[in-house]
Design a protein around this motif. Structure first.
Motif, PDB file in Angstrom:
ATOM      1  N   THR A 148       0.827  -1.224   0.000  1.00 26.86           N
ATOM      2  CA  THR A 148       0.000   0.000   0.000  1.00 26.86           C
ATOM      3  C   THR A 148       0.856   1.268   0.000  1.00 26.86           C
ATOM      4  O   THR A 148       0.312   2.371   0.057  1.00 26.86           O
ATOM      5  CB  THR A 148      -0.942   0.047   1.227  1.00 26.86           C
ATOM      6  OG1 THR A 148      -0.160   0.132   2.412  1.00 26.86           O
ATOM      7  CG2 THR A 148      -1.838  -1.182   1.289  1.00 26.86           C
ATOM      8  N   ASP A 149       2.168   1.097  -0.074  1.00 27.82           N
ATOM      9  CA  ASP A 149       3.046   2.266  -0.137  1.00 27.82           C
ATOM     10  C   ASP A 149       3.156   2.678  -1.613  1.00 27.82           C
ATOM     11  O   ASP A 149       4.189   2.509  -2.252  1.00 27.82           O
ATOM     12  CB  ASP A 149       4.417   1.901   0.457  1.00 27.82           C
ATOM     13  CG  ASP A 149       5.323   3.102   0.555  1.00 27.82           C
ATOM     14  OD1 ASP A 149       4.817   4.237   0.499  1.00 27.82           O
ATOM     15  OD2 ASP A 149       6.543   2.902   0.693  1.00 27.82           O
ATOM     16  N   TYR A 150       2.073   3.232  -2.138  1.00 28.52           N
ATOM     17  CA  TYR A 150       1.965   3.441  -3.591  1.00 28.52           C
ATOM     18  C   TYR A 150       2.977   4.442  -4.129  1.00 28.52           C
ATOM     19  O   TYR A 150       3.304   4.409  -5.316  1.00 28.52           O
ATOM     20  CB  TYR A 150       0.549   3.910  -3.922  1.00 28.52           C
ATOM     21  CG  TYR A 150      -0.518   2.893  -3.554  1.00 28.52           C
ATOM     22  CD1 TYR A 150      -0.621   1.684  -4.242  1.00 28.52           C
ATOM     23  CD2 TYR A 150      -1.408   3.124  -2.514  1.00 28.52           C
ATOM     24  CE1 TYR A 150      -1.586   0.743  -3.901  1.00 28.52           C
ATOM     25  CE2 TYR A 150      -2.373   2.200  -2.172  1.00 28.52           C
ATOM     26  CZ  TYR A 150      -2.458   1.005  -2.865  1.00 28.52           C
ATOM     27  OH  TYR A 150      -3.409   0.075  -2.520  1.00 28.52           O
ATOM     28  N   PHE A 151       3.458   5.330  -3.286  1.00 26.87           N
ATOM     29  CA  PHE A 151       4.349   6.371  -3.800  1.00 26.87           C
ATOM     30  C   PHE A 151       5.829   5.986  -3.720  1.00 26.87           C
ATOM     31  O   PHE A 151       6.699   6.832  -3.803  1.00 26.87           O
ATOM     32  CB  PHE A 151       4.072   7.698  -3.061  1.00 26.87           C
ATOM     33  CG  PHE A 151       2.804   8.351  -3.541  1.00 26.87           C
ATOM     34  CD1 PHE A 151       2.848   9.368  -4.478  1.00 26.87           C
ATOM     35  CD2 PHE A 151       1.570   7.924  -3.098  1.00 26.87           C
ATOM     36  CE1 PHE A 151       1.687   9.957  -4.957  1.00 26.87           C
ATOM     37  CE2 PHE A 151       0.393   8.493  -3.550  1.00 26.87           C
ATOM     38  CZ  PHE A 151       0.451   9.515  -4.484  1.00 26.87           C
ATOM     39  N   LEU A 236      -7.727   4.038  -1.339  1.00 32.66           N
ATOM     40  CA  LEU A 236      -8.098   3.984  -2.757  1.00 32.66           C
ATOM     41  C   LEU A 236      -7.048   4.771  -3.514  1.00 32.66           C
ATOM     42  O   LEU A 236      -6.825   5.954  -3.219  1.00 32.66           O
ATOM     43  CB  LEU A 236      -9.478   4.622  -2.988  1.00 32.66           C
ATOM     44  CG  LEU A 236     -10.702   3.836  -2.524  1.00 32.66           C
ATOM     45  CD1 LEU A 236     -11.965   4.639  -2.809  1.00 32.66           C
ATOM     46  CD2 LEU A 236     -10.775   2.481  -3.226  1.00 32.66           C
ATOM     47  N   TYR A 237      -6.429   4.106  -4.499  1.00 32.02           N
ATOM     48  CA  TYR A 237      -5.324   4.741  -5.210  1.00 32.02           C
ATOM     49  C   TYR A 237      -5.568   4.661  -6.708  1.00 32.02           C
ATOM     50  O   TYR A 237      -5.993   3.622  -7.224  1.00 32.02           O
ATOM     51  CB  TYR A 237      -4.020   4.030  -4.870  1.00 32.02           C
ATOM     52  CG  TYR A 237      -2.843   4.420  -5.719  1.00 32.02           C
ATOM     53  CD1 TYR A 237      -2.197   5.639  -5.532  1.00 32.02           C
ATOM     54  CD2 TYR A 237      -2.370   3.563  -6.711  1.00 32.02           C
ATOM     55  CE1 TYR A 237      -1.105   5.982  -6.308  1.00 32.02           C
ATOM     56  CE2 TYR A 237      -1.266   3.913  -7.492  1.00 32.02           C
ATOM     57  CZ  TYR A 237      -0.632   5.122  -7.287  1.00 32.02           C
ATOM     58  OH  TYR A 237       0.438   5.466  -8.058  1.00 32.02           O
ATOM     59  N   LYS A 238      -5.318   5.758  -7.383  1.00 32.40           N
ATOM     60  CA  LYS A 238      -5.504   5.766  -8.837  1.00 32.40           C
ATOM     61  C   LYS A 238      -4.318   6.463  -9.477  1.00 32.40           C
ATOM     62  O   LYS A 238      -3.977   7.594  -9.119  1.00 32.40           O
ATOM     63  CB  LYS A 238      -6.798   6.523  -9.171  1.00 32.40           C
ATOM     64  CG  LYS A 238      -7.047   6.771 -10.640  1.00 32.40           C
ATOM     65  CD  LYS A 238      -7.791   5.634 -11.284  1.00 32.40           C
ATOM     66  CE  LYS A 238      -8.225   5.972 -12.708  1.00 32.40           C
ATOM     67  NZ  LYS A 238      -7.120   6.045 -13.673  1.00 32.40           N
ATOM     68  N   GLN A 245      -6.785   0.990  -7.411  1.00 29.29           N
ATOM     69  CA  GLN A 245      -6.307  -0.081  -6.540  1.00 29.29           C
ATOM     70  C   GLN A 245      -6.876   0.154  -5.131  1.00 29.29           C
ATOM     71  O   GLN A 245      -6.947   1.298  -4.663  1.00 29.29           O
ATOM     72  CB  GLN A 245      -4.774  -0.084  -6.461  1.00 29.29           C
ATOM     73  CG  GLN A 245      -4.077  -0.205  -7.812  1.00 29.29           C
ATOM     74  CD  GLN A 245      -4.287  -1.569  -8.465  1.00 29.29           C
ATOM     75  OE1 GLN A 245      -3.963  -2.594  -7.873  1.00 29.29           O
ATOM     76  NE2 GLN A 245      -4.834  -1.581  -9.691  1.00 29.29           N
ATOM     77  N   ILE A 246      -7.266  -0.925  -4.491  1.00 27.80           N
ATOM     78  CA  ILE A 246      -7.796  -0.823  -3.127  1.00 27.80           C
ATOM     79  C   ILE A 246      -6.737  -1.365  -2.163  1.00 27.80           C
ATOM     80  O   ILE A 246      -6.085  -2.376  -2.460  1.00 27.80           O
ATOM     81  CB  ILE A 246      -9.084  -1.670  -2.968  1.00 27.80           C
ATOM     82  CG1 ILE A 246     -10.083  -1.313  -4.062  1.00 27.80           C
ATOM     83  CG2 ILE A 246      -9.715  -1.450  -1.601  1.00 27.80           C
ATOM     84  CD1 ILE A 246     -11.213  -2.313  -4.194  1.00 27.80           C
ATOM     85  N   GLY A 247      -6.606  -0.710  -1.046  1.00 22.35           N
ATOM     86  CA  GLY A 247      -5.618  -1.154  -0.065  1.00 22.35           C
ATOM     87  C   GLY A 247      -6.213  -1.274   1.327  1.00 22.35           C
ATOM     88  O   GLY A 247      -7.225  -0.624   1.637  1.00 22.35           O
ATOM     89  N   GLU A 263      -1.228  -6.400   5.475  1.00 17.04           N
ATOM     90  CA  GLU A 263      -1.288  -5.296   4.521  1.00 17.04           C
ATOM     91  C   GLU A 263      -1.640  -5.882   3.169  1.00 17.04           C
ATOM     92  O   GLU A 263      -1.030  -6.865   2.730  1.00 17.04           O
ATOM     93  CB  GLU A 263       0.085  -4.586   4.491  1.00 17.04           C
ATOM     94  CG  GLU A 263       0.136  -3.409   3.559  1.00 17.04           C
ATOM     95  CD  GLU A 263       1.428  -2.605   3.712  1.00 17.04           C
ATOM     96  OE1 GLU A 263       2.140  -2.798   4.718  1.00 17.04           O
ATOM     97  OE2 GLU A 263       1.719  -1.796   2.814  1.00 17.04           O
ATOM     98  N   TRP A 264      -2.619  -5.318   2.519  1.00 18.71           N
ATOM     99  CA  TRP A 264      -3.079  -5.883   1.256  1.00 18.71           C
ATOM    100  C   TRP A 264      -3.405  -4.772   0.267  1.00 18.71           C
ATOM    101  O   TRP A 264      -3.907  -3.707   0.644  1.00 18.71           O
ATOM    102  CB  TRP A 264      -4.331  -6.740   1.510  1.00 18.71           C
ATOM    103  CG  TRP A 264      -5.060  -7.147   0.262  1.00 18.71           C
ATOM    104  CD1 TRP A 264      -4.761  -8.197  -0.550  1.00 18.71           C
ATOM    105  CD2 TRP A 264      -6.196  -6.512  -0.319  1.00 18.71           C
ATOM    106  NE1 TRP A 264      -5.649  -8.253  -1.608  1.00 18.71           N
ATOM    107  CE2 TRP A 264      -6.538  -7.236  -1.482  1.00 18.71           C
ATOM    108  CE3 TRP A 264      -6.959  -5.391   0.022  1.00 18.71           C
ATOM    109  CZ2 TRP A 264      -7.608  -6.865  -2.314  1.00 18.71           C
ATOM    110  CZ3 TRP A 264      -8.026  -5.027  -0.800  1.00 18.71           C
ATOM    111  CH2 TRP A 264      -8.343  -5.767  -1.939  1.00 18.71           C
ATOM    112  N   SER A 265      -3.116  -5.045  -0.986  1.00 17.40           N
ATOM    113  CA  SER A 265      -3.535  -4.142  -2.058  1.00 17.40           C
ATOM    114  C   SER A 265      -4.011  -4.998  -3.221  1.00 17.40           C
ATOM    115  O   SER A 265      -3.377  -6.006  -3.563  1.00 17.40           O
ATOM    116  CB  SER A 265      -2.372  -3.250  -2.486  1.00 17.40           C
ATOM    117  OG  SER A 265      -2.768  -2.444  -3.584  1.00 17.40           O
ATOM    118  N   GLY A 266      -5.111  -4.635  -3.810  1.00 17.82           N
ATOM    119  CA  GLY A 266      -5.638  -5.412  -4.936  1.00 17.82           C
ATOM    120  C   GLY A 266      -6.332  -4.521  -5.942  1.00 17.82           C
ATOM    121  O   GLY A 266      -6.781  -3.420  -5.622  1.00 17.82           O
TER     122      GLY A 266
END
Lengths: 430, 259
Positions: A148-151, A236-238, A245-247, A263-266
């Motif tokens: 979930t560390d999208y950045f 919520l990441y876009k 993507q949902i985390g 920790e999950w992202s899908g």
């Protein structure tokens, strides 16, 4: 004859009293401890808006091919400034310069400056905050892998250690507008990070805007306490041209010595391999599907303060075991493209990894901290191991680090050019 | 002579009333009253300077800014702790909210959940550093009057309270605490494990007028096994200050920057 004792009686009593007091004093170690405590100086340290340290490192790498040894040296300057310059206003600057001999990688400059953060923060009210500038927005509760560390994508300009803490610390933030609303037991954070540049700039002092602002991105983060000690975080990441993507981040206390975390992202996405090929213009079939990424584990602390973390990591975008093990034989070029892509997005080539981390403060002697880490790739049985001994004084730290990569020649860790490395570090805080 | 008689009668009556008042104070009430001496019953901030000594020599020091507020539901304090010194730890944060412990490092921006076992400050346990209302976590089962030496080596007439953990949040299984008769000043305490082993002894000393009443400004902690291992916690800059509930959560840690 009878008078004699009466003459000495008071003296004997006094002597016995003194002896008893002496014995009491000897028996009561608290009195000595309190005398020690009386020495405490009256000075009180004041908070500082600055933190600056210089770090010098020297070490030796042993190459996998040929076994030759290569020495290296490094000098780093790390600055943090964080000041509340007016009520509700805050300015943050964080910058790091690494100078390496030889350069960290072929084609890279010897000097690499990373503007980690530079932003202004305005606390509109106690429960509302706005930030603008380059911010290191980090998410995730796992220790070794944070889906979930999208950045984190393309955020590393300089890698001085494989320690997860170092990788999180020495990275470039993204320019963004971020707002947060807080309430008792929860918060909502929204951020928007726009596309500001196309071309990466690897020169020494470039702000390299394209690295972390090469596409439009937004992120919503909601936290809400649902019961005592349980506060899930939903994300919520876009990213531009990518599906949402949902985390989810979740932690719980199992008992007084154990924390469990998940920790999950899908979301729908192409596999990492397809993304790697398409990124450099190679036509490759779209294999978009719902993919999961997760890290689950626990941290257990023993009564003598050894903390042990075990983590299972799953990268649903990675290659299956068989495909990964055959990739190098099938096409070395594809193998190289794939590995370079993975370095940028900080993902593993195959799906499953086991990560363990152990640390102990004040181990063996006071002020000596020990840490050890191992990553094991379950697809190719390769392994990366790392250990550190760090001794710290008031302003100075000394550390000895050891790292070993093992495995078959084209495996995840066996492909690293260095089989083993030692590094000695000295750090001074001003 | 009449004047003398009436004075004696007044003293006796006053003494009887005081005796009645003291007898009416249960062990638990004495404990609660001593909590009020240690901790203001409103949100506050203070600076805690910790120095550790081993065999008479200073071996470690750290300075913490602590912001505390009682949780209206549990009555127990929730605290935000910010490292001021040493430099390598400066601005790191710890959030204590019951057993909800979070550690935040501003360098890595990482918020890490911790278990109560993960001590951060050498010998001083988390429960020693943060503000704790003992009466919320312990049940005082007896109070016996006796004289004891305080942290300044003066003899104090005290109620010796024996108390047992009454909630799962309690750090210690059993505590003996000496509380001065008449003013409920905590004087010293001994902390024990379930097996009866002495973990540590604490002296509350250097009483000074702070926020309206006399409060201890120093706690001396002596290790139960090694009495030459001493940790001194000195409190300064005690001020009444607002600590919004919204701040006492993980997501606020990256934003916490006191003026």
């Amino acid at each position: 004859m009878r008078r004699k004792p009466s003459v000495f009686k008071p003296g004997i009593c006094a002597l016995m009293g003194l002896l008893a007091m002496n014995v009491y004093a000897r028996q009561d170690p608290d009195l000595d401890a309190l005398k020690v405590a009386d020495q405490m100086p009256a000075t009180v340290e004041q908070p500082s808006n600055w933190r600056l340290f210089i770090e010098a490192g020297a070490g030796v790498n042993r190459a996998r091919l040929g076994g030759a040894s290569q020495q290296f040296q490094r000098l780093s300057l790390d600055l943090q400034y964080d000041n509340s310059f007016a009520p509700g206003w805050r300015a943050v600057l964080s910058d790091r310069l690494d100078v390496s001999w030889p350069p960290q990688a072929t084609g890279l400059s010897r000097d690499i400056n990373t503007i980690k953060e530079a932003y202004l923060s305005w606390q509109v009210q106690t429960d509302q905050i706005l930030d603008l500038g380059r911010i290191n927005a980090r998410n995730g509760v796992a220790l070794g892998y944070n889906p979930t560390d999208y950045f984190r994508t393309s955020a590393l300009r300089s890698v001085v250690s494989v320690d997860p803490a170092s990788l999180k610390e020495n990275r470039q933030g993204s320019i963004m507008l971020r707002g947060q609303k807080l309430w008792n037991g929860g918060s909502l954070t929204a951020l928007y990070s726009p596309k500001l540049a196309d071309e990466r700039n690897y020169s020494s002092f470039s702000p390299d805007v394209a690295a972390t602002n090469g596409q439009d991105r937004w992120l919503l983060t909601l936290s809400q306490q649902v019961m005592d000690g349980i506060t899930p975080q939903l994300l919520l990441y876009k990213a531009e041209k990518q599906p949402v993507q949902i985390g989810l981040n979740l932690t719980a206390l199992l008992n007084d010595s154990t924390v469990v975390f998940a920790e999950w992202s899908g979301g729908r996405s192409q596999s990492s391999f397809t993304q790697a090929m398409r990124q450099i213009g190679i036509t490759y079939p779209d294999d978009s599907a719902f993919r999961n990424h997760s890290a689950t584990g626990l941290t257990y602390t023993t009564s003598n303060r050894i903390s042990l973390t075990a983590e299972l990591e799953y990268n649903g975008g990675g290659l299956d075991q068989e495909k990964w093990n055959n990739l190098g034989q099938a096409s070395l070029q594809s193998y190289g493209i794939y590995r370079r892509f993975l370095q940028g997005v900080q993902e593993t080539p195959a799906k499953r990894t086991v990560f363990v981390y152990a640390s102990r403060q004040d181990a063996l002697i006071n002020h000596l901290d020990l840490a050890a880490m191992s990553r094991y790739d379950m697809a190719d049985s390769s392994r990366m191991s790392w250990m550190e001994a760090r001794y710290h004084l008031k302003h100075t730290e000394f550390a000895l680090q050891w790292q070993r990569n093992s495995g078959k020649s084209l495996s995840n860790y066996g492909a690293a050019p260095q089989m083993q490395s030692w590094q000695l570090l000295a750090r001074y805080y001003f | 002579m009449n004047y003398l008689k009436s004075s004696v009668v007044c003293f006796v009556i006053a003494g009887l009333f005081m005796g009645t008042a003291q007898a009416a104070q249960s062990p638990q009430e004495i404990l609660a009253a001593s909590d009020v001496v240690r901790n203001p019953d409103y949100p506050f901030g203070l600076t805690n300077t910790l120095i550790e000594y081993r065999a008479g020599k200073q071996t470690d020091t750290s300075t913490l800014s602590i912001y505390s507020k009682a949780d209206p539901n549990s009555g127990q304090f929730r605290s935000l702790i910010r490292y001021v010194a040493p430099a390598r730890d400066a601005n790191k944060l710890i959030l204590f909210s019951g057993k909800d412990l979070w550690f935040y490092d501003p360098s890595s921006k990482a918020s890490i959940r911790m278990s109560p076992q993960q001590r951060l400050l050498g010998q001083a346990s988390n429960g020693d550093v943060v503000t704790v209302n003992l009466a919320k976590d312990y049940q005082a089962v007896s109070a016996v009057e006796e004289d004891t030496q305080d942290g300044d080596r003066q003899t104090k007439h005290c109620n010796k309270l024996s108390m047992n953990a009454s909630t799962p949040d309690a750090t210690y299984h059993h505590i003996d605490m000496w509380i001065e008769v008449g003013n409920n000043h905590p004087v010293k305490a001994k902390f024990y494990t379930e097996s009866g082993k002495l973990l540590k002894t604490a002296y509350y000393r250097r009483y000074e007028k702070q926020l309206g009443i006399d409060r201890p400004t120093e706690t001396v902690i002596i290790d139960g096994l090694d009495p030459t291992w001493v940790t001194v916690m000195r409190y300064s800059n005690l001020v009444r200050r607002e600590v919004p509930d919204q701040w006492l959560q993980r997501d606020y840690l990256p934003r916490f920057k006191p003026e």
